[in-house]
Design an enzyme around this catalytic site. Structure first.
Site, PDB file in Angstrom:
ATOM      1  N   TYR A   1       0.821  -1.213   0.000  1.00 29.97           N
ATOM      2  CA  TYR A   1       0.000   0.000   0.000  1.00 29.97           C
ATOM      3  C   TYR A   1       0.858   1.268   0.000  1.00 29.97           C
ATOM      4  CZ  TYR A   1      -3.630   3.332   1.420  1.00 29.97           C
ATOM      5  OH  TYR A   1      -4.469   4.406   1.497  1.00 29.97           O
TER       6      TYR A   1
ATOM      7  N   GLU B   1       2.020   6.363  -7.162  1.00 31.67           N
ATOM      8  CA  GLU B   1       0.926   7.166  -7.711  1.00 31.67           C
ATOM      9  C   GLU B   1       1.177   8.657  -7.534  1.00 31.67           C
ATOM     10  OE1 GLU B   1      -2.572   5.678  -5.812  1.00 31.67           O
ATOM     11  OE2 GLU B   1      -2.171   3.619  -6.425  1.00 31.67           O
TER      12      GLU B   1
END
Length: 291
Positions: free
Chosen positions: A213, A220
């Protein structure tokens, strides 16, 4: 985007339509699950998606071994990545028609955020206009009645190089995180539907996110950040006034707002997932001891 990966371990269904875990959903599935046809379809869907992300993983490994470098590996898996990530849009339909007991709104947000990153950022942003300077020696001949003189001069040549966001190492960062996450997630759904869930897959689903994660979030954010200069310069997807609709939209500011939204969302989801992990895996351990 990152929220999509995060919530994937917090709420879910085991039927492949929702993006999140199976703790609460397993009990609801026992009460009311999809019918035989829907179950068969969901099994096929999840098997295909598992295979698709495995193709992406193999493509990355093969490209790395062939090139001997991790730079620009995105191009080796660009088509299957776009295809299978876009194929996740079907998960919204699964929730909408009720064969998967997950929130349509939540699933839509999670799926669309990834599709947005793939198509509206990674695919769309091309940075043309990067200038590189190259020095070249140019030989000229000077003719005179008595002698031919050779003159050598050095010139600086400006070359326009087209750079794409896809070339950023940050893209590879989130692609690897997504790939591992999705292989585990779709495998988890498949075996859950078949009522034969190996503990290893369950453990991986509720453990590897601890690393994957933050890794995906970093990739991103860095990718969006790398896209900002070109978006601002080119006015990509922006609408300026005046126009007949009397409406304006600044895509550059929109991307910045998306980046800022990670600040409150990331810690909440991450720690919620930690809580879910303790709850689900400890329940599994207690069940094993009871047996």
């Amino acid at each position: 985007m990152a929220a999509a990966a995060a919530t994937a371990a917090s709420k879910g269904n085991g039927g492949g339509g929702g993006r999140a875990g199976a703790g609460e959903a397993s009990s609801s599935r026992k009460k009311k699950g999809p019918g035989p046809l829907a179950t068969a379809y969901l099994v096929i869907y999840n098997v295909v998606m598992t295979a698709g992300w495995l193709v992406i993983a193999v493509g990355l490994v093969r490209a790395y071994l062939a090139k001997g470098s991790y730079h620009s590996l995105y191009y080796s898996i660009e088509k299957p990545l776009k295809f299978f990530q876009t194929g996740a849009l079907l998960e919204i339909l699964h929730c909408a028609i009720g064969i998967v007991p997950s929130s349509v709104v939540l699933t839509s947000f999670q799926v669309m955020s990834r599709v947005f990153l793939i198509w509206a950022v990674t695919h769309s942003v091309k940075e043309s206009g990067h200038i590189s300077l190259k020095k070249e020696k140019v030989k000229n001949r000077l003719q005179t009645p008595l002698k031919t003189w050779k003159l050598e001069r050095q010139t600086t040549v400006c070359q326009m190089a087209e750079l794409k966001v896809q070339s950023e190492d940050s893209v590879l960062l989130f692609v690897i995180a997504w790939t591992i996450t999705e292989i585990i997630r779709y495998s988890f759904y498949t075996f859950s539907l078949l009522n034969h869930l190996p503990y290893l897959i369950k453990w991986a689903r509720y453990t590897l996110f601890i690393v994957l994660y933050p890794m995906g979030v970093s990739g991103e954010l860095l990718t969006i950040y790398a896209a900002l200069p070109f978006v601002r310069q080119a006015g990509l997807y922006s609408i300026s006034l005046p126009n007949k609709y009397n409406f304006s939209f600044d895509y550059y500011a929109f991307l910045i707002l998306i980046m800022i939204s990670y600040i409150p969302i990331f810690p909440q989801l991450y720690f919620h997932m930690i809580h879910q992990r303790r709850k689900i895996l400890s329940h599994t351990e207690e069940h094993k001891k009871f047996e």
